[in-house]
Design a protein around this motif. Structure first.
Motif, PDB file in Angstrom:
ATOM      1  N   ASN A 257       0.619   3.543  -9.787  1.00 12.56           N
ATOM      2  CA  ASN A 257       1.104   4.006  -8.488  1.00 12.56           C
ATOM      3  C   ASN A 257       0.239   3.502  -7.340  1.00 12.56           C
ATOM      4  OD1 ASN A 257       3.181   5.820  -7.193  1.00 12.56           O
ATOM      5  ND2 ASN A 257       1.299   6.570  -6.266  1.00 12.56           N
ATOM      6  N   GLN A 258      -0.997   3.131  -7.622  1.00 11.27           N
ATOM      7  CA  GLN A 258      -1.907   2.704  -6.559  1.00 11.27           C
ATOM      8  C   GLN A 258      -1.359   1.508  -5.771  1.00 11.27           C
ATOM      9  OE1 GLN A 258      -2.548   3.012  -9.773  1.00 11.27           O
ATOM     10  NE2 GLN A 258      -3.901   1.431 -10.554  1.00 11.27           N
ATOM     11  N   ILE A 259      -0.483   0.720  -6.351  1.00 11.59           N
ATOM     12  CA  ILE A 259       0.078  -0.411  -5.600  1.00 11.59           C
ATOM     13  C   ILE A 259       1.074   0.048  -4.534  1.00 11.59           C
ATOM     14  CG2 ILE A 259      -0.283  -2.026  -7.517  1.00 11.59           C
ATOM     15  CD1 ILE A 259       2.762  -2.001  -7.935  1.00 11.59           C
ATOM     16  N   TYR A 260       1.528   1.288  -4.626  1.00 16.54           N
ATOM     17  CA  TYR A 260       2.487   1.825  -3.658  1.00 16.54           C
ATOM     18  C   TYR A 260       1.827   2.698  -2.606  1.00 16.54           C
ATOM     19  CZ  TYR A 260       5.626   0.280  -7.284  1.00 16.54           C
ATOM     20  OH  TYR A 260       6.276  -0.486  -8.214  1.00 16.54           O
ATOM     21  N   GLY A 261       0.559   2.990  -2.767  1.00 19.05           N
ATOM     22  CA  GLY A 261      -0.134   3.859  -1.821  1.00 19.05           C
ATOM     23  C   GLY A 261      -0.686   5.073  -2.531  1.00 19.05           C
TER      24      GLY A 261
ATOM     25  N   GLU B 231       9.960  10.024 -19.641  1.00 14.03           N
ATOM     26  CA  GLU B 231      10.050   8.703 -19.028  1.00 14.03           C
ATOM     27  C   GLU B 231       8.699   8.351 -18.422  1.00 14.03           C
ATOM     28  OE1 GLU B 231      14.718   8.830 -17.547  1.00 14.03           O
ATOM     29  OE2 GLU B 231      13.132   8.661 -16.047  1.00 14.03           O
ATOM     30  N   ASP B 232       8.378   7.096 -18.447  1.00 15.93           N
ATOM     31  CA  ASP B 232       7.169   6.573 -17.815  1.00 15.93           C
ATOM     32  C   ASP B 232       7.584   5.256 -17.184  1.00 15.93           C
ATOM     33  OD1 ASP B 232       4.720   5.516 -17.047  1.00 15.93           O
ATOM     34  OD2 ASP B 232       3.738   5.908 -18.958  1.00 15.93           O
ATOM     35  N   GLY B 233       7.687   5.238 -15.854  1.00 15.77           N
ATOM     36  CA  GLY B 233       8.132   3.999 -15.231  1.00 15.77           C
ATOM     37  C   GLY B 233       8.238   4.096 -13.726  1.00 15.77           C
ATOM     38  N   HIS B 234       8.916   3.110 -13.178  1.00 16.50           N
ATOM     39  CA  HIS B 234       9.056   2.939 -11.737  1.00 16.50           C
ATOM     40  C   HIS B 234      10.300   3.668 -11.225  1.00 16.50           C
ATOM     41  CE1 HIS B 234       9.074   0.867  -7.861  1.00 16.50           C
ATOM     42  NE2 HIS B 234      10.366   0.733  -8.035  1.00 16.50           N
ATOM     43  N   VAL B 235      10.169   4.273 -10.049  1.00 22.35           N
ATOM     44  CA  VAL B 235      11.319   4.822  -9.329  1.00 22.35           C
ATOM     45  C   VAL B 235      11.333   4.244  -7.919  1.00 22.35           C
ATOM     46  CG1 VAL B 235      11.410   6.975 -10.650  1.00 22.35           C
ATOM     47  CG2 VAL B 235      10.049   6.886  -8.555  1.00 22.35           C
ATOM     48  N   ASP B 236      12.510   4.137  -7.348  1.00 26.10           N
ATOM     49  CA  ASP B 236      12.648   3.659  -5.968  1.00 26.10           C
ATOM     50  C   ASP B 236      12.851   4.789  -4.974  1.00 26.10           C
ATOM     51  OD1 ASP B 236      12.419   0.835  -6.307  1.00 26.10           O
ATOM     52  OD2 ASP B 236      14.434   0.814  -7.182  1.00 26.10           O
ATOM     53  N   ARG B 237      13.348   5.953  -5.458  1.00 24.45           N
ATOM     54  CA  ARG B 237      13.654   7.060  -4.569  1.00 24.45           C
ATOM     55  C   ARG B 237      12.899   8.299  -4.978  1.00 24.45           C
ATOM     56  NH1 ARG B 237      19.199   4.874  -4.912  1.00 24.45           N
ATOM     57  NH2 ARG B 237      19.548   3.883  -2.917  1.00 24.45           N
ATOM     58  N   PRO B 238      12.447   9.121  -4.042  1.00 17.98           N
ATOM     59  CA  PRO B 238      12.680   9.006  -2.608  1.00 17.98           C
ATOM     60  C   PRO B 238      11.847   7.912  -1.949  1.00 17.98           C
ATOM     61  CG  PRO B 238      11.328  10.923  -3.045  1.00 17.98           C
ATOM     62  CD  PRO B 238      11.713  10.343  -4.373  1.00 17.98           C
ATOM     63  N   HIS B 239      10.881   7.348  -2.683  1.00 21.74           N
ATOM     64  CA  HIS B 239      10.115   6.192  -2.228  1.00 21.74           C
ATOM     65  C   HIS B 239       9.577   5.509  -3.478  1.00 21.74           C
ATOM     66  CE1 HIS B 239       6.661   8.752  -3.084  1.00 21.74           C
ATOM     67  NE2 HIS B 239       7.228   9.671  -2.328  1.00 21.74           N
ATOM     68  N   PRO B 240       9.247   4.221  -3.404  1.00 21.53           N
ATOM     69  CA  PRO B 240       8.743   3.536  -4.599  1.00 21.53           C
ATOM     70  C   PRO B 240       7.484   4.209  -5.148  1.00 21.53           C
ATOM     71  CG  PRO B 240       9.276   1.948  -2.886  1.00 21.53           C
ATOM     72  CD  PRO B 240       9.359   3.319  -2.259  1.00 21.53           C
ATOM     73  N   ALA B 241       7.473   4.410  -6.472  1.00 21.47           N
ATOM     74  CA  ALA B 241       6.341   5.076  -7.123  1.00 21.47           C
ATOM     75  C   ALA B 241       6.380   4.775  -8.615  1.00 21.47           C
ATOM     76  CB  ALA B 241       6.391   6.582  -6.897  1.00 21.47           C
ATOM     77  N   GLN B 242       5.256   4.957  -9.239  1.00 17.60           N
ATOM     78  CA  GLN B 242       5.135   4.912 -10.697  1.00 17.60           C
ATOM     79  C   GLN B 242       4.970   6.355 -11.141  1.00 17.60           C
ATOM     80  OE1 GLN B 242       5.436   1.997 -12.158  1.00 17.60           O
ATOM     81  NE2 GLN B 242       5.122   2.624 -14.276  1.00 17.60           N
ATOM     82  N   VAL B 243       5.837   6.840 -12.021  1.00 20.39           N
ATOM     83  CA  VAL B 243       5.828   8.248 -12.399  1.00 20.39           C
ATOM     84  C   VAL B 243       5.940   8.433 -13.909  1.00 20.39           C
ATOM     85  CG1 VAL B 243       6.881   9.000 -10.215  1.00 20.39           C
ATOM     86  CG2 VAL B 243       8.329   8.549 -12.204  1.00 20.39           C
ATOM     87  N   GLN B 244       5.530   9.609 -14.345  1.00 25.39           N
ATOM     88  CA  GLN B 244       5.853  10.102 -15.679  1.00 25.39           C
ATOM     89  C   GLN B 244       6.657  11.367 -15.486  1.00 25.39           C
ATOM     90  OE1 GLN B 244       2.944  10.499 -18.892  1.00 25.39           O
ATOM     91  NE2 GLN B 244       1.789   8.803 -17.987  1.00 25.39           N
TER      92      GLN B 244
END
Length: 188
Positions: free
Chosen positions: A117-121, A150-163
């Motif tokens: 997630n650090q690449i997104y802020g 799930e472990d991966g990227h989401v675009d909404r509500p903003h780009p993030a890496q989440v589990q």
């Protein structure tokens, strides 16, 4: 910014039977309001009194409590909640208490930031980012059944890496009546 209800929470919260829900680190209360509208009695916990002031109502009890303060005590008894929702919050020492406070047939819905997630802020501090598979391990240590992960990227509500995790207490029955085939994801 008022965020919409998390699709992960909206997908899995209906698995909880009637009873009391906990919205941990509830923030502005988007999930508290959603759960109360679904008919659950909700305890909204946050350290910020301003957030909580707008939430109290007939279906919502609020509790101002800083779970990370030195000497903080977990304020709930074992087996209390039919549903626990945690989003965008990570304090690893709490996981055992979360699992213990879940009813044996209860549901835990957890969604927060993961490494990458650090690449997104923010958050970018490793203390607030889950390692690969970490939520799975925490669920197993808590004696919970993993229903979806799930472990991966989401675009909404903003780009993030989440589990994301949906787990159930040991007495939760994975039956056709409670859970359809499209909801359960296989564990990796």
């Amino acid at each position: 910014m008022n965020l919409p209800v998390s699709p992960w929470v909206a997908r899995f919260a209906p698995l909880a039977t009637a009873g009391e829900a906990l919205d941990l680190a509830c923030g502005s209360g988007r999930h508290t309001r959603y759960l109360a509208a679904r008919g659950l009695q909700v305890t909204a916990l946050d350290r910020n009194a301003e957030f909580l002031a707008a939430l109290a109502g007939p279906k919502v009890a609020t509790l101002q409590h800083d779970l990370e303060a030195e000497g903080a005590v977990w304020p709930f008894e074992a087996g209390r909640f039919s549903l626990i929702v945690v989003t965008n919050y990570l304090h690893r020492p709490l996981f055992a208490q979360l699992a213990a406070s879940l009813r044996p047939d209860g549901i835990l819905v957890y969604e927060t930031f993961a490494q990458g997630n650090q690449i997104y802020g923010k958050p970018s501090n490793p203390n607030f980012l889950l390692a690969p598979g970490e939520l799975l391990g925490l669920a197993r240590e808590g004696g919970l059944q993993v229903l979806a992960y799930e472990d991966g990227h989401v675009d909404r509500p903003h780009p993030a890496q989440v589990q994301r995790l949906c787990a159930a207490g040991p007495a939760f029955a994975k039956t056709e009546a409670k859970l359809d085939h499209n909801v359960v994801a296989n564990e990796p």
